[in-house]
Motif scaffolding. Sequence first.
Motif, PDB file in Angstrom:
ATOM      1  N   LYS A  78      42.549  42.232  27.650  1.00 53.14           N
ATOM      2  CA  LYS A  78      41.753  42.658  26.701  1.00 53.14           C
ATOM      3  C   LYS A  78      40.188  41.883  26.646  1.00 53.14           C
ATOM      4  CE  LYS A  78      41.535  42.692  21.238  1.00 53.14           C
ATOM      5  NZ  LYS A  78      40.289  42.217  21.518  1.00 53.14           N
ATOM      6  N   ALA A  79      41.056  40.861  27.403  1.00 55.34           N
ATOM      7  CA  ALA A  79      39.168  40.092  27.475  1.00 55.34           C
ATOM      8  C   ALA A  79      38.566  40.441  28.162  1.00 55.34           C
ATOM      9  CB  ALA A  79      40.534  38.442  27.253  1.00 55.34           C
ATOM     10  N   TYR A  80      39.277  40.645  29.321  1.00 50.26           N
ATOM     11  CA  TYR A  80      38.478  41.109  30.734  1.00 50.26           C
ATOM     12  C   TYR A  80      37.635  42.187  30.174  1.00 50.26           C
ATOM     13  CZ  TYR A  80      37.001  42.142  35.352  1.00 50.26           C
ATOM     14  OH  TYR A  80      36.320  42.510  36.172  1.00 50.26           O
ATOM     15  N   SER A  81      38.364  43.092  29.544  1.00 49.34           N
ATOM     16  CA  SER A  81      37.500  44.129  29.372  1.00 49.34           C
ATOM     17  C   SER A  81      36.371  43.971  28.297  1.00 49.34           C
ATOM     18  CB  SER A  81      38.588  45.684  28.919  1.00 49.34           C
ATOM     19  OG  SER A  81      38.989  44.930  26.977  1.00 49.34           O
ATOM     20  N   GLU A  82      36.330  42.883  27.235  1.00 44.06           N
ATOM     21  CA  GLU A  82      35.555  42.649  26.316  1.00 44.06           C
ATOM     22  C   GLU A  82      34.446  41.453  26.900  1.00 44.06           C
ATOM     23  OE1 GLU A  82      37.960  41.389  23.277  1.00 44.06           O
ATOM     24  OE2 GLU A  82      38.255  42.801  22.494  1.00 44.06           O
ATOM     25  N   GLY A  83      34.391  41.426  28.616  1.00 44.14           N
ATOM     26  CA  GLY A  83      33.417  40.706  29.187  1.00 44.14           C
ATOM     27  C   GLY A  83      33.504  40.048  29.423  1.00 44.14           C
ATOM     28  N   VAL A  84      35.063  38.682  29.411  1.00 46.01           N
ATOM     29  CA  VAL A  84      34.705  37.201  29.066  1.00 46.01           C
ATOM     30  C   VAL A  84      34.332  36.716  30.738  1.00 46.01           C
ATOM     31  CG1 VAL A  84      36.944  37.348  30.178  1.00 46.01           C
ATOM     32  CG2 VAL A  84      36.994  35.426  28.665  1.00 46.01           C
ATOM     33  N   LYS A 142      34.033  33.610  33.573  1.00 44.51           N
ATOM     34  CA  LYS A 142      35.002  33.573  34.228  1.00 44.51           C
ATOM     35  C   LYS A 142      36.035  32.001  34.271  1.00 44.51           C
ATOM     36  CE  LYS A 142      33.270  36.317  38.107  1.00 44.51           C
ATOM     37  NZ  LYS A 142      32.702  36.209  39.533  1.00 44.51           N
ATOM     38  N   THR A 143      34.807  31.239  33.568  1.00 50.24           N
ATOM     39  CA  THR A 143      35.662  30.382  33.451  1.00 50.24           C
ATOM     40  C   THR A 143      36.733  30.452  32.643  1.00 50.24           C
ATOM     41  OG1 THR A 143      33.581  29.670  31.610  1.00 50.24           O
ATOM     42  CG2 THR A 143      33.324  28.862  33.554  1.00 50.24           C
ATOM     43  N   LYS A 144      36.595  31.577  31.801  1.00 49.62           N
ATOM     44  CA  LYS A 144      37.655  31.670  30.488  1.00 49.62           C
ATOM     45  C   LYS A 144      38.962  32.285  31.071  1.00 49.62           C
ATOM     46  CE  LYS A 144      35.683  29.893  27.062  1.00 49.62           C
ATOM     47  NZ  LYS A 144      35.549  28.118  26.316  1.00 49.62           N
ATOM     48  N   TRP A 157      41.313  31.473  33.079  1.00 56.29           N
ATOM     49  CA  TRP A 157      42.703  30.612  32.642  1.00 56.29           C
ATOM     50  C   TRP A 157      43.233  30.576  31.471  1.00 56.29           C
ATOM     51  CZ3 TRP A 157      44.714  26.468  30.191  1.00 56.29           C
ATOM     52  CH2 TRP A 157      43.247  26.140  29.442  1.00 56.29           C
ATOM     53  N   GLU A 158      42.352  30.373  30.233  1.00 51.86           N
ATOM     54  CA  GLU A 158      43.111  30.705  29.462  1.00 51.86           C
ATOM     55  C   GLU A 158      44.054  31.591  29.095  1.00 51.86           C
ATOM     56  OE1 GLU A 158      39.611  29.378  26.843  1.00 51.86           O
ATOM     57  OE2 GLU A 158      38.922  28.138  27.792  1.00 51.86           O
ATOM     58  N   TYR A 159      42.997  33.531  29.383  1.00 49.08           N
ATOM     59  CA  TYR A 159      43.321  33.965  28.874  1.00 49.08           C
ATOM     60  C   TYR A 159      45.267  34.389  29.847  1.00 49.08           C
ATOM     61  CZ  TYR A 159      39.524  34.556  25.912  1.00 49.08           C
ATOM     62  OH  TYR A 159      39.284  34.672  24.568  1.00 49.08           O
ATOM     63  N   THR A 160      45.178  33.238  30.883  1.00 52.13           N
ATOM     64  CA  THR A 160      46.246  33.703  31.804  1.00 52.13           C
ATOM     65  C   THR A 160      47.516  33.072  31.524  1.00 52.13           C
ATOM     66  OG1 THR A 160      44.403  34.137  34.328  1.00 52.13           O
ATOM     67  CG2 THR A 160      46.451  33.516  34.293  1.00 52.13           C
ATOM     68  N   TYR A 161      46.858  32.113  30.803  1.00 50.95           N
ATOM     69  CA  TYR A 161      47.751  30.818  30.428  1.00 50.95           C
ATOM     70  C   TYR A 161      48.468  31.751  29.219  1.00 50.95           C
ATOM     71  CZ  TYR A 161      49.583  27.116  27.523  1.00 50.95           C
ATOM     72  OH  TYR A 161      50.097  26.355  26.946  1.00 50.95           O
ATOM     73  N   GLU A 162      48.149  32.169  28.361  1.00 49.44           N
ATOM     74  CA  GLU A 162      48.628  32.759  26.988  1.00 49.44           C
ATOM     75  C   GLU A 162      49.180  34.741  27.304  1.00 49.44           C
ATOM     76  OE1 GLU A 162      48.293  31.846  23.651  1.00 49.44           O
ATOM     77  OE2 GLU A 162      46.838  30.084  24.346  1.00 49.44           O
TER      78      GLU A 162
END
Length: 467
Positions: free
Chosen positions: A184-190, A192-194, A196-201
């Motif tokens: 979801k975050a990637y589709s919204e243009g997060v 690159k520095t973030k 890991w945070e969504y991968t962690y979640e």
Amino acid sequence: MALLRNKIVQILLNQQSTLGSCKYATASSTNLREVLTNLIPEKQEEVKKFRAEHGKTVVGSVTVDSIYGGMRGIKGLVTETSVLDANEGIRFRGYSIPECQKLLPKGNGGTGEEPLPEGLFWLLLTGQMPTQEQADAVSREWNKRAAIPNHVIQMLNNFPSNLHPMSQFSAAITALNTESKFAKAYSEGVKKTKYWEYTYEDSMDLIAKLPTVAAIIYRNLYREGSPVGAIDMKKDWSWNFATMLGYENADFVELMRLYLTIHSDHEGGNVSAHATHLVGSALSDPYLSFAAGMNGLAGPLHGLANQEVLVWLTKVREQVGDNITEQQMKDFVWNTLKAGQVVPGYGHAVLRKTDPRFTCQREFALKKLPNDPMFKLVSSLYKVVPDILLEQGKVQNPWPNVDAHSGVLLQYYGMKEMNYYTVLFGVSRALGVLASLVWDRALGLPLERPKSYDTPHLIKLAHAVKK
């Protein structure tokens, strides 16, 4: 970097007492994400400086045999979480399995016998030995995240009974990617520095849900579809898993804690870990990446091996009985080898000693089930097989690996469904490969496409190099 760093750690561990130099978590926070948020920038800078200084350093060589041999032994991956040494066995962030058994927090608030997988996950992610409070906090966090969406439950309940448990497991993990925060975050243009945070979640969510998924599969196939029950917020991850499977024996719970800890990680080059790395390098979310790893784990040369060992042991017992002498066992093994067959559970692609994972399971059995006939059979084989294989002279490693023992322990406590064992392996392996995937994203470690050759071009290259 991890290869070099782990070598240095091993040298230090040989020079001084590990217990005296143990690096416990210094942060007081029980919030794992908060600890990682503070740790990752430091590690990113460390890698940046290391690459600037040593980026052109040669760390290995490649031969034609290694290319045809599936790249065995080629140093080609950074895996932060563990290293597999031929003589020392697996080390998780520098710690051997016996050291982890002694140092990691235990179940039941610290009064249990075996380490909590939650504590190992903290260690794999941070490199620091967690406190009891930090490991217990991970237990509570996973319990909160364990809910399974209805569409996955319905899918599992609709699978035919002849669909292999690993196929169901992989399909359910793939379907769980409706929950992916990374996608979801990637589709919204997060940024690159973030990543890991969504991968962690996603990793925390997925690990939390796996026992329920695995338990539903088990109940549907072997317990007439009986309900798994609800997560008990007072129990740890392994204890809830054992309960959902239908096993309340306290020793079985301890076995689950041990099993899920020692099968968690095995360096980055094995099939399940490498497949997860590889698919993750395409920025597929952790659900899709881990599902790919599980499809690899399902193979007979990987996770399915423990099932094959137990099948073989059962046949051996049927043929030789329970009161076989040592000489009769030697004769049986020699006859097996002369017939062109192998002794399953012996040998390892890397290790040149008895697998420490075999040893710790053997120690568990000596305490909990010393008189079990199948355990006695495993012990009898352990006495004679290595010497026979050495005498035969056809194997580099005549020692038992982890698969030689795990199925016997599970069967003793009533889990006789051998084709389910790999699912348990998969639940455990999530700890290592997902911790590693978080670090892949934190350090920006895509698997760029390696150079490959067809045979004619490889022959030309070999001739050119020889000249």
